[in-house]
Write an enzyme that holds these catalytic residues in place. Structure first.
Site, mmCIF file in Angstrom:
data_model
loop_
_atom_site.group_PDB
_atom_site.id
_atom_site.type_symbol
_atom_site.label_atom_id
_atom_site.label_comp_id
_atom_site.label_asym_id
_atom_site.label_seq_id
_atom_site.Cartn_x
_atom_site.Cartn_y
_atom_site.Cartn_z
ATOM 1 N N LYS A 1 43.047 -9.181 -91.591
ATOM 2 C CA LYS A 1 42.926 -7.811 -91.071
ATOM 3 C C LYS A 1 41.569 -7.282 -91.486
ATOM 4 O O LYS A 1 41.019 -7.693 -92.512
ATOM 5 C CB LYS A 1 44.034 -6.924 -91.651
ATOM 6 C CG LYS A 1 44.331 -5.715 -90.804
ATOM 7 C CD LYS A 1 45.242 -6.061 -89.634
ATOM 8 C CE LYS A 1 45.588 -4.856 -88.794
ATOM 9 N NZ LYS A 1 46.678 -5.167 -87.859
HETATM 10 P P1 NAD Z 1 46.344 3.971 -81.531
HETATM 11 O O1 NAD Z 1 45.124 4.419 -82.240
HETATM 12 O O2 NAD Z 1 46.234 3.559 -80.091
HETATM 13 O O3 NAD Z 1 47.489 5.110 -81.581
HETATM 14 C C1 NAD Z 1 47.929 5.654 -82.794
HETATM 15 C C2 NAD Z 1 48.834 6.848 -82.485
HETATM 16 O O4 NAD Z 1 49.409 7.318 -83.726
HETATM 17 C C3 NAD Z 1 48.097 8.044 -81.884
HETATM 18 O O5 NAD Z 1 48.939 8.704 -80.960
HETATM 19 C C4 NAD Z 1 47.831 8.940 -83.098
HETATM 20 O O6 NAD Z 1 47.719 10.319 -82.748
HETATM 21 C C5 NAD Z 1 49.080 8.700 -83.922
HETATM 22 N N1 NAD Z 1 48.857 8.872 -85.369
HETATM 23 C C6 NAD Z 1 47.826 8.405 -86.102
HETATM 24 N N2 NAD Z 1 47.969 8.772 -87.389
HETATM 25 C C7 NAD Z 1 49.121 9.480 -87.467
HETATM 26 C C8 NAD Z 1 49.818 10.128 -88.520
HETATM 27 N N3 NAD Z 1 49.332 10.131 -89.779
HETATM 28 N N4 NAD Z 1 50.978 10.756 -88.237
HETATM 29 C C9 NAD Z 1 51.473 10.759 -86.969
HETATM 30 N N5 NAD Z 1 50.843 10.170 -85.925
HETATM 31 C C10 NAD Z 1 49.691 9.540 -86.180
HETATM 32 O O7 NAD Z 1 46.951 2.782 -82.420
HETATM 33 P P2 NAD Z 1 47.956 1.651 -81.979
HETATM 34 O O8 NAD Z 1 47.180 0.452 -81.576
HETATM 35 O O9 NAD Z 1 48.977 2.233 -81.070
HETATM 36 O O10 NAD Z 1 48.626 1.295 -83.398
HETATM 37 C C11 NAD Z 1 49.694 2.054 -83.932
HETATM 38 C C12 NAD Z 1 50.382 1.228 -84.999
HETATM 39 O O11 NAD Z 1 50.848 -0.001 -84.410
HETATM 40 C C13 NAD Z 1 49.519 0.813 -86.190
HETATM 41 O O12 NAD Z 1 50.331 0.755 -87.333
HETATM 42 C C14 NAD Z 1 49.072 -0.600 -85.804
HETATM 43 O O13 NAD Z 1 48.729 -1.386 -86.939
HETATM 44 C C15 NAD Z 1 50.334 -1.097 -85.160
HETATM 45 N N6 NAD Z 1 50.182 -2.240 -84.250
HETATM 46 C C16 NAD Z 1 49.308 -2.191 -83.204
HETATM 47 C C17 NAD Z 1 49.214 -3.282 -82.345
HETATM 48 C C18 NAD Z 1 48.326 -3.267 -81.130
HETATM 49 O O14 NAD Z 1 48.372 -4.241 -80.358
HETATM 50 N N7 NAD Z 1 47.564 -2.234 -80.877
HETATM 51 C C19 NAD Z 1 49.979 -4.431 -82.575
HETATM 52 C C20 NAD Z 1 50.881 -4.441 -83.653
HETATM 53 C C21 NAD Z 1 50.967 -3.334 -84.462
#
Ligand code: NAD
Length: 427
Positions: A117
């Site tokens: 990561k």
């Molecule tokens: P992103 O940046 O596209 O979206 C994040 C969302 O969470 C946004 O709507 C933001 O406003 C909200 N957010 C951020 N901090 C917050 C907080 N403290 N409280 C409440 N809401 C909050 O990110 P993403 O790619 O959707 O990733 C979200 C999660 O999923 C992360 O934990 C990431 O590690 C995990 N994840 C992502 C992927 C991927 O393919 N993008 C894959 C597996 C896991």
């Protein structure tokens, strides 16, 4: 076996330290597996941790020095794989935990990758596109010796996207003197990305939620879902769930949430968010805090934002029957026990959100073949992987009488430990 100083006394764990949260589950699973003490010692530490200082020319003519990390946790099953996150609160402990989670996640869905990561401490909302590009390119240049299709393959995570992946691919390729598309996944489709990658994490969540609903005889059309987060995982996940017939009763972004027990039109809500940068004022729902959203009455809760959202402080107020973790580490180790005792069926992050890395694997394969698949082929292979992995974890949970979380860790550690033993340790 080396005993973790924390293993038997959860109170000693700093609850919101994601690395300790990950480690306490690892220790429990390793103990139940009776893991070889030498394998245990090796798997407890990352392989490599790199810190880089990234001079970046800002638009005002000054240089800002950003701090970036890349942690490579394990290579036993293949090149390291894992996203890159841009956020002001990135820390080495967080990146360390996320890297280890990638090792376990890739093993749960049985794809030939280790875990890594990356993160850069920055606030992308306050940076111009040009500043972000310069920072990304210099971060990549600092990591040139450590990245590569056979070494370590980044992908998007919070606040990074297809554009950031394109810059990384281009920077790496300029130094290699030829295009190396397989150095990152989550790229735009036009330059070597996979069809279906953008939706893959949300789609993977849909597949495991479908399986859980079948297991508990829930009728999809009357199943109420609350989603924390409106980004790649939460927003797309909510859209896909709604298209399948689920009723989305709540959805949030960082500032707050909207809730309507009769259902929310997700496309309309996401359009509103895009235009207004907030859900506040959305006409057809109540405005809640993120904490309130997590506690609403629903059948499925999908935390898909960030770590440490469900802790010992609020776990006993969570009212869903199934929780599918879209985010990495949304639940602390202390909260696990409370949810388990309440009978909530938790589909843990390293299974539930593994759709993203699964299609990243498909992207890497397609880039290396130079042959690109139709979207329905990608989605069908993703479904096969997610459904099979879900049932493998259920089998482990039932056989060993443990939670789905500990079962997923056991399955993963068993696989990584076995492969490590087969390869032997070069010591
Ligand atoms: P992103 O940046 O596209 O979206 C994040 C969302 O969470 C946004 O709507 C933001 O406003 C909200 N957010 C951020 N901090 C917050 C907080 N403290 N409280 C409440 N809401 C909050 O990110 P993403 O790619 O959707 O990733 C979200 C999660 O999923 C992360 O934990 C990431 O590690 C995990 N994840 C992502 C992927 C991927 O393919 N993008 C894959 C597996 C896991």
């Amino acid at each position: 076996m080396t005993v973790s100083p924390y293993a038997d006394d959860p109170k000693q764990i700093k609850e919101t330290n994601p690395f300790e949260s990950m480690m306490s589950r690892f220790d429990e699973a390793a103990r139940l597996l009776n893991l070889d003490p030498n394998i245990y010692r090796i798997l407890r530490s990352p392989s490599r941790e790199i810190t880089v200082y990234i001079p970046t020319l800002m638009d005002n003519g000054q240089y800002e020095i950003f701090v970036g990390y890349r942690v490579q946790h394990n290579f036993a099953r293949g090149p390291a794989k894992g996203g890159i996150r841009y956020a002001p609160d990135v820390s080495l402990d967080e990146v360390r935990a996320l890297a280890a989670w990638m090792t376990w996640k890739c093993a749960v869905v049985n794809i030939p990758f280790g875990g890594a990561k990356g993160g850069v401490i920055c606030d992308p909302s306050k940076m111009s596109l040009a500043e972000l590009e310069r920072m990304t390119r210099r971060y990549t240049a600092e990591l040139l010796d450590f990245l590569g299709p056979e070494r370590d393959v980044p992908a998007p995570d919070m606040n990074t996207n297809e554009q950031v992946m394109a810059w990384i691919m281009d920077t790496y390729s300029m130094h290699a003197r030829h295009s190396v598309t397989a150095v990152v996944t989550g790229k735009p489709v036009e330059i070597g990305g996979s069809r279906g990658r953008r939706e893959a994490t949300g789609r993977g969540l849909l597949f495991v939620i479908n399986e859980a609903c079948k297991k508990f005889n829930f009728d999809i059309n009357s199943t109420r879902v609350a989603v924390q987060g409106s980004g790649n995982v939460g927003g797309i996940g909510a859209q896909l769930l709604q298209n399948t017939g689920y009723k989305i009763v709540g959805i949030s972004e960082i500032k707050g949430a909207i809730y309507n027990p009769n259902g929310i039109d997700v496309n309309k809500a996401l359009d509103y968010l895009k235009k207004n940068k907030t859900y506040e004022g959305y006409p057809e729902a109540d405005y809640l805090t993120n904490q309130e959203l997590l506690e609403v009455d629903c059948d499925v809760l999908m935390p898909a934002a960030t770590e440490n959202q469900i802790t010992s402080a609020n776990a006993d107020r969570i009212r869903c029957k199934i929780m599918a973790e879209g985010a990495n580490g949304p639940t602390t180790a202390s909260a696990d026990k409370i949810l388990f005792d309440k009978g909530i069926f938790v589909i843990p992050d390293i299974l539930a959100n593994a759709g993203g890395v699964t299609v990243s694997y498909f992207e890497w394969v397609q880039d290396r073949m130079g042959f690109f698949w139709r979207e329905d082929v990608v989605n069908e292979r993703l479904q096969d992987t997610m459904v099979a992995s879900f049932h493998e974890v259920v089998r482990y949970a039932e056989t060993h009488k443990v939670s789905m979380r500990i079962a997923a860790y056991m399955l993963a550690i068993d696989r990584v430990g076995y492969d490590l033993k087969l390869r032997g340790v070069y010591a």
